[in-house]
Write a protein that holds these residues in place. Structure first.
Motif, PDB file in Angstrom:
ATOM      1  N   MET A 248      26.697  15.522  86.716  1.00 14.90           N
ATOM      2  CA  MET A 248      26.233  16.809  86.246  1.00 14.90           C
ATOM      3  C   MET A 248      26.500  16.916  84.747  1.00 14.90           C
ATOM      4  SD  MET A 248      27.224  20.481  87.754  1.00 14.90           S
ATOM      5  CE  MET A 248      27.034  21.924  86.785  1.00 14.90           C
ATOM      6  N   THR A 249      25.528  17.367  84.011  1.00 18.50           N
ATOM      7  CA  THR A 249      25.653  17.499  82.567  1.00 18.50           C
ATOM      8  C   THR A 249      26.285  18.839  82.223  1.00 18.50           C
ATOM      9  OG1 THR A 249      23.683  16.178  82.273  1.00 18.50           O
ATOM     10  CG2 THR A 249      24.402  17.477  80.406  1.00 18.50           C
ATOM     11  N   GLU A 250      27.308  18.772  81.388  1.00 15.40           N
ATOM     12  CA  GLU A 250      27.973  20.002  80.939  1.00 15.40           C
ATOM     13  C   GLU A 250      27.164  20.600  79.784  1.00 15.40           C
ATOM     14  OE1 GLU A 250      32.038  21.357  78.660  1.00 15.40           O
ATOM     15  OE2 GLU A 250      31.980  19.417  79.636  1.00 15.40           O
ATOM     16  N   ILE A 251      26.922  21.890  79.855  1.00 16.23           N
ATOM     17  CA  ILE A 251      26.207  22.577  78.791  1.00 16.23           C
ATOM     18  C   ILE A 251      27.223  23.039  77.754  1.00 16.23           C
ATOM     19  CG2 ILE A 251      24.783  24.561  78.207  1.00 16.23           C
ATOM     20  CD1 ILE A 251      23.553  24.338  80.986  1.00 16.23           C
ATOM     21  N   ILE A 252      26.979  22.663  76.519  1.00 14.29           N
ATOM     22  CA  ILE A 252      27.875  23.037  75.426  1.00 14.29           C
ATOM     23  C   ILE A 252      27.511  24.438  74.954  1.00 14.29           C
ATOM     24  CG2 ILE A 252      28.630  22.459  73.078  1.00 14.29           C
ATOM     25  CD1 ILE A 252      29.433  20.363  75.140  1.00 14.29           C
ATOM     26  N   ASN A 253      28.501  25.277  74.834  1.00 12.22           N
ATOM     27  CA  ASN A 253      28.289  26.612  74.302  1.00 12.22           C
ATOM     28  C   ASN A 253      29.139  26.733  73.041  1.00 12.22           C
ATOM     29  OD1 ASN A 253      27.239  29.198  74.178  1.00 12.22           O
ATOM     30  ND2 ASN A 253      29.006  30.058  75.234  1.00 12.22           N
ATOM     31  N   TYR A 254      28.505  26.541  71.903  1.00 17.75           N
ATOM     32  CA  TYR A 254      29.223  26.606  70.635  1.00 17.75           C
ATOM     33  C   TYR A 254      29.689  28.030  70.358  1.00 17.75           C
ATOM     34  CZ  TYR A 254      27.304  21.972  69.989  1.00 17.75           C
ATOM     35  OH  TYR A 254      26.979  20.646  70.158  1.00 17.75           O
ATOM     36  N   THR A 255      30.863  28.135  69.732  1.00 25.53           N
ATOM     37  CA  THR A 255      31.410  29.454  69.413  1.00 25.53           C
ATOM     38  C   THR A 255      31.450  29.731  67.913  1.00 25.53           C
ATOM     39  OG1 THR A 255      33.672  28.588  69.420  1.00 25.53           O
ATOM     40  CG2 THR A 255      32.834  29.505  71.493  1.00 25.53           C
ATOM     41  N   HIS A 256      31.536  28.670  67.094  1.00 23.27           N
ATOM     42  CA  HIS A 256      31.585  28.854  65.640  1.00 23.27           C
ATOM     43  C   HIS A 256      30.909  27.656  64.980  1.00 23.27           C
ATOM     44  CE1 HIS A 256      34.107  30.105  61.866  1.00 23.27           C
ATOM     45  NE2 HIS A 256      32.817  29.983  61.612  1.00 23.27           N
ATOM     46  N   ILE A 257      29.859  27.947  64.233  1.00 22.83           N
ATOM     47  CA  ILE A 257      29.057  26.911  63.592  1.00 22.83           C
ATOM     48  C   ILE A 257      29.218  27.028  62.082  1.00 22.83           C
ATOM     49  CG2 ILE A 257      26.714  26.040  63.238  1.00 22.83           C
ATOM     50  CD1 ILE A 257      26.052  27.336  66.016  1.00 22.83           C
TER      51      ILE A 257
ATOM     52  N   GLN B 166      18.038  28.009  59.254  1.00 21.83           N
ATOM     53  CA  GLN B 166      17.270  28.529  60.394  1.00 21.83           C
ATOM     54  C   GLN B 166      17.608  27.794  61.680  1.00 21.83           C
ATOM     55  OE1 GLN B 166      15.665  31.328  60.294  1.00 21.83           O
ATOM     56  NE2 GLN B 166      16.040  31.477  58.105  1.00 21.83           N
ATOM     57  N   ARG B 167      17.751  26.466  61.606  1.00 22.38           N
ATOM     58  CA  ARG B 167      18.104  25.691  62.802  1.00 22.38           C
ATOM     59  C   ARG B 167      19.493  26.098  63.293  1.00 22.38           C
ATOM     60  NH1 ARG B 167      16.215  20.652  64.550  1.00 22.38           N
ATOM     61  NH2 ARG B 167      14.326  21.480  63.618  1.00 22.38           N
ATOM     62  N   ALA B 168      20.437  26.212  62.367  1.00 23.52           N
ATOM     63  CA  ALA B 168      21.800  26.608  62.748  1.00 23.52           C
ATOM     64  C   ALA B 168      21.810  28.015  63.328  1.00 23.52           C
ATOM     65  CB  ALA B 168      22.723  26.515  61.541  1.00 23.52           C
TER      66      ALA B 168
ATOM     67  N   ARG C 125      22.352  31.856  67.664  1.00 22.14           N
ATOM     68  CA  ARG C 125      21.778  32.952  68.453  1.00 22.14           C
ATOM     69  C   ARG C 125      21.808  32.593  69.940  1.00 22.14           C
ATOM     70  NH1 ARG C 125      17.690  33.512  65.526  1.00 22.14           N
ATOM     71  NH2 ARG C 125      18.396  35.313  64.357  1.00 22.14           N
ATOM     72  N   ALA C 126      21.421  31.363  70.271  1.00 20.58           N
ATOM     73  CA  ALA C 126      21.392  30.938  71.672  1.00 20.58           C
ATOM     74  C   ALA C 126      22.785  30.922  72.303  1.00 20.58           C
ATOM     75  CB  ALA C 126      20.752  29.556  71.781  1.00 20.58           C
ATOM     76  N   CYS C 127      23.790  30.642  71.470  1.00 21.85           N
ATOM     77  CA  CYS C 127      25.167  30.541  71.970  1.00 21.85           C
ATOM     78  C   CYS C 127      25.996  31.791  71.690  1.00 21.85           C
ATOM     79  CB  CYS C 127      25.866  29.348  71.326  1.00 21.85           C
ATOM     80  SG  CYS C 127      25.143  27.753  71.705  1.00 21.85           S
ATOM     81  N   ASN C 128      25.414  32.745  70.970  1.00 23.82           N
ATOM     82  CA  ASN C 128      26.152  33.926  70.512  1.00 23.82           C
ATOM     83  C   ASN C 128      27.387  33.492  69.715  1.00 23.82           C
ATOM     84  OD1 ASN C 128      26.517  36.681  70.174  1.00 23.82           O
ATOM     85  ND2 ASN C 128      27.871  36.820  71.954  1.00 23.82           N
ATOM     86  N   ALA C 129      27.169  32.545  68.807  1.00 24.37           N
ATOM     87  CA  ALA C 129      28.262  31.952  68.023  1.00 24.37           C
ATOM     88  C   ALA C 129      28.370  32.598  66.646  1.00 24.37           C
ATOM     89  CB  ALA C 129      28.017  30.452  67.867  1.00 24.37           C
ATOM     90  N   LYS C 130      29.543  32.467  66.056  1.00 23.22           N
ATOM     91  CA  LYS C 130      29.746  32.857  64.665  1.00 23.22           C
ATOM     92  C   LYS C 130      29.056  31.824  63.781  1.00 23.22           C
ATOM     93  CE  LYS C 130      34.405  34.394  65.788  1.00 23.22           C
ATOM     94  NZ  LYS C 130      35.809  34.012  65.643  1.00 23.22           N
ATOM     95  N   LEU C 131      28.542  32.276  62.620  1.00 25.58           N
ATOM     96  CA  LEU C 131      27.861  31.378  61.704  1.00 25.58           C
ATOM     97  C   LEU C 131      28.486  31.503  60.321  1.00 25.58           C
ATOM     98  CD1 LEU C 131      25.501  29.356  61.546  1.00 25.58           C
ATOM     99  CD2 LEU C 131      24.022  31.270  60.916  1.00 25.58           C
TER     100      LEU C 131
ATOM    101  N   ASN D 110      18.018  36.265  59.466  1.00 27.42           N
ATOM    102  CA  ASN D 110      18.421  37.602  59.899  1.00 27.42           C
ATOM    103  C   ASN D 110      19.602  37.534  60.861  1.00 27.42           C
ATOM    104  OD1 ASN D 110      17.143  36.627  62.171  1.00 27.42           O
ATOM    105  ND2 ASN D 110      15.594  38.230  62.271  1.00 27.42           N
ATOM    106  N   TYR D 111      20.131  36.327  61.077  1.00 26.61           N
ATOM    107  CA  TYR D 111      21.338  36.197  61.903  1.00 26.61           C
ATOM    108  C   TYR D 111      22.546  36.500  61.023  1.00 26.61           C
ATOM    109  CZ  TYR D 111      24.350  34.569  65.629  1.00 26.61           C
ATOM    110  OH  TYR D 111      25.289  34.515  66.639  1.00 26.61           O
ATOM    111  N   PRO D 112      23.515  37.261  61.525  1.00 25.20           N
ATOM    112  CA  PRO D 112      24.659  37.620  60.673  1.00 25.20           C
ATOM    113  C   PRO D 112      25.505  36.403  60.273  1.00 25.20           C
ATOM    114  CG  PRO D 112      24.991  38.404  62.931  1.00 25.20           C
ATOM    115  CD  PRO D 112      23.605  37.839  62.867  1.00 25.20           C
ATOM    116  N   ILE D 113      25.794  36.319  58.991  1.00 23.04           N
ATOM    117  CA  ILE D 113      26.652  35.264  58.459  1.00 23.04           C
ATOM    118  C   ILE D 113      28.071  35.806  58.441  1.00 23.04           C
ATOM    119  CG2 ILE D 113      27.120  33.757  56.488  1.00 23.04           C
ATOM    120  CD1 ILE D 113      24.356  33.260  57.812  1.00 23.04           C
TER     121      ILE D 113
END
Length: 152
Positions: A1-10, A25-27, A32-38, A82-85
């Motif tokens: 089974m493949t583990e899905i990575i959920n990033y928290t801080h990029i 934009q890619r980051a 956005r998909a992971c609800n991570a800090k940027l 438009n994603y919060p930095i």
């Protein structure tokens, strides 16, 4: 089974070139998909390194001007999404080492950098994305930046 990575801080390592918006934009899409800090980061090489360290001139004022300009440029790039930095960092040092250190200090789990997809001799000499990859304690994503070939 493949583990899905959920990033928290990029952390996005940027060179402040015109190629940066697609990297941000890619980051941002991943964040956005992971609800991570940027976080955005740019690393300036110390002037002593750039000039070989043999100049008997105090370059601290020039370095400070470079930092201030980089901070302004980074703030402008932050507006391309438009994603919060969460944070913006301008660091002085060797780019890969500084990005590794920042990622560890901020508990980041992904570093995103742009890559021009160099081949042959340029690849052998190494590049910042390659340097970031080696020695990183978290995942690294190199976003391929394609040069515009002119307008039709």
């Amino acid at each position: 089974m493949t583990e899905i990575i959920n990033y928290t801080h990029i952390i996005v390592g940027l060179d402040l070139s015109e190629d940066c918006p697609p990297v941000i934009q890619r980051a941002a899409a991943i964040a956005r998909a992971c609800n991570a800090k940027l976080t955005l980061a740019h690393v300036l090489e110390p002037l002593a390194f750039a000039y070989g360290g043999d100049m008997p001139v105090d370059l601290s004022g020039v370095q400070e001007q470079q930092v201030q300009k980089a901070e302004a440029d980074l703030a402008q790039l932050a507006k391309t999404t438009n994603y919060p930095i969460m944070q913006q960092h301008v660091l002085v040092g060797q780019p890969a080492a500084e990005l590794h250190y920042l990622a560890e200090q901020e508990s980041a789990d992904l570093i995103v950098v742009g890559s021009h997809g160099r081949k042959g001799f340029a690849l052998l000499l190494g590049s910042t994305p390659n340097s970031v990859l080696h020695g990183a304690t978290c995942d690294v994503l190199a976003v391929l930046v394609k040069k515009q070939t002119g307008e039709a």
